[in-house]
Design an enzyme around this catalytic site. Structure first.
Site, PDB file in Angstrom:
ATOM      1  N   THR A  99       0.814  -1.207   0.000  1.00 17.34           N
ATOM      2  CA  THR A  99       0.000   0.000   0.000  1.00 17.34           C
ATOM      3  C   THR A  99       0.848   1.258   0.000  1.00 17.34           C
ATOM      4  OG1 THR A  99      -1.970   1.010   1.007  1.00 17.34           O
ATOM      5  CG2 THR A  99      -0.212   0.368   2.505  1.00 17.34           C
ATOM      6  N   CYS A 100       0.211   2.344  -0.427  1.00 18.71           N
ATOM      7  CA  CYS A 100       0.710   3.702  -0.217  1.00 18.71           C
ATOM      8  C   CYS A 100      -0.495   4.519   0.239  1.00 18.71           C
ATOM      9  CB  CYS A 100       1.376   4.267  -1.468  1.00 18.71           C
ATOM     10  SG  CYS A 100       0.302   4.380  -2.924  1.00 18.71           S
ATOM     11  N   TRP A 101      -0.472   5.828   0.100  1.00 23.39           N
ATOM     12  CA  TRP A 101      -1.552   6.638   0.663  1.00 23.39           C
ATOM     13  C   TRP A 101      -2.901   6.369  -0.015  1.00 23.39           C
ATOM     14  CZ3 TRP A 101      -3.877   8.458   4.428  1.00 23.39           C
ATOM     15  CH2 TRP A 101      -4.740   9.558   4.397  1.00 23.39           C
ATOM     16  N   THR A 128      -3.963   3.338   2.066  1.00 21.84           N
ATOM     17  CA  THR A 128      -4.105   3.564   3.499  1.00 21.84           C
ATOM     18  C   THR A 128      -5.308   4.449   3.809  1.00 21.84           C
ATOM     19  OG1 THR A 128      -1.711   3.373   3.778  1.00 21.84           O
ATOM     20  CG2 THR A 128      -2.911   4.464   5.535  1.00 21.84           C
TER      21      THR A 128
END
Length: 365
Positions: A99-101, A128
């Site tokens: 994941t990232c933002w 996220t």
């Protein structure tokens, strides 16, 4: 769960929590510190400084220029080191997602680089940001129906010990463990507490794991709204304060011994200048409520107890703090609240009561 797909969508997110999947978070360290998902490990694709540079480029020159700068910053040996760190983490945790933002460019690049090395892992759809929204929504839904049973008692009665022993046989929510704080003025464990958002994420995940897994109410320790520097979610705190109570009733001498063991004997107090300094600072912070004379007396006893490694002096200091500071505050709060007390006894008697589910449920009817 199908893992050879590009995304893990919301329909599967509860299962990620229940099965304790690992999350490879490739956001920058600063982003991760502000809002970490449960079970996540942070191995950034960009440092905080690199992210700031790319953000500035994106703002002034556009997406393509930002991507080109990112490719230059993370290339060659730098790219190889980060890619190898991801591969090591995924090898250690085969059940992992990326994941990232927002689940966009950074996690997509990481996913592609890993696939080129033969390592295929899905990424969180929406990243996220979306997963946190999901967790908060789930927490609200669970708290609207979840029944709680609260372990209460004066400071040093052994509430946390009782709660953690009960966790072997029934669902519990241990806020102090999640907050990395013991809840008192002296309760820091000299480890950084999580951020507020990370704390809320941890609570939501724990509620997801425990709700519905037992016909028994969820056991929780009586806490104030603040746990160290963190704030319990309003809905959770209201549910806690409205729930029936089991009261651990121990004499002062027993509570002094419990506190001595936890804060002195099981700590590194005699050898840790950092811990000694923290206890002195904590004592100073409650000096107004203690009163000047009692504060100076306690500080003198504490200093001498540390210098001489004298357990009797530690007991004397603890006794003053319990009798003159903690107990009056607790009794006043308890009197104002007037909770429903369904059982009262020593810690041993409370543990026996909790170990008999049918008896416990009869008292709750």
């Amino acid at each position: 769960m199908i893992i050879n797909t590009p995304f893990v969508e919301e329909v599967h997110w509860t299962k990620l929590i229940e099965e304790s999947w690992s999350i490879l978070d490739v956001r920058s360290p600063g982003e991760f510190a502000d809002n970490a998902l449960p079970g996540s490990v942070n191995i950034p694709i960009l440092t905080d400084e690199e992210r700031a540079q790319i953000g500035t480029t994106y703002k002034h020159q556009g997406r393509e220029a930002a991507i080109e700068l990112g490719s230059r910053l993370v290339s060659g040996e730098t790219k190889e080191l980060r890619l190898q760190a991801w591969m090591n983490a995924l090898a250690a945790n085969p059940c992992s997602v990326i994941t990232c933002w927002r689940g966009g460019l950074r996690s997509e690049v990481a996913q592609q680089w890993l696939a080129e090395r033969g390592v295929e892992r899905p990424r969180l759809k929406g990243g996220t940001k979306a997963f946190r929204r999901f967790l908060l929504r789930q927490m609200d839904e669970i708290l609207s129906v979840q029944k709680f049973l609260v372990i209460s008692g004066e400071t040093g009665a052994g509430k946390t010990l009782c709660l953690r022993a009960a966790a072997q046989t029934r669902p519990v929510l241990d806020l102090e463990h999640l907050a990395k704080h013991r809840g008192s003025a002296f309760g820091a464990v000299l480890d950084h507490q999580p951020s507020q958002a990370s704390f809320e994420n941890l609570i939501a995940a724990e509620l997801l794991r425990t709700s519905g897994n037992s016909h028994l109410p969820l056991l929780i320790e009586d806490e104030s709204r603040m746990v160290g520097s963190l704030v319990a979610p309003q809905a959770l705190f209201e549910r806690l304060r409205a729930s029936p109570v089991i009261f651990i009733d121990e004499p002062l001498a027993k509570r002094v011994e419990n506190t001595l063991r936890e804060y002195v004997l099981e700590s590194d107090l005699q050898h840790s200048e950092k811990l000694q300094r923290y206890y002195r600072q904590s004592l100073q912070q409650i000096s107004k409520r203690l009163g000047g004379e009692r504060y100076r007396r306690c500080l003198g006893i504490l200093n001498e107890a540390i210098q001489r490694a004298d357990l009797e002096l530690h007991r004397e200091c603890i006794s003053i703090l319990l009798n003159d500071y903690y107990d009056p505050l607790y009794r006043k709060s308890f009197k104002i609240r007037q909770p429903q007390v369904i059982f009262r006894g020593s810690r041993a008697e409370v543990s026996e009561f909790l170990g008999n589910p049918s008896r416990c449920l009869r008292h709750l009817r």
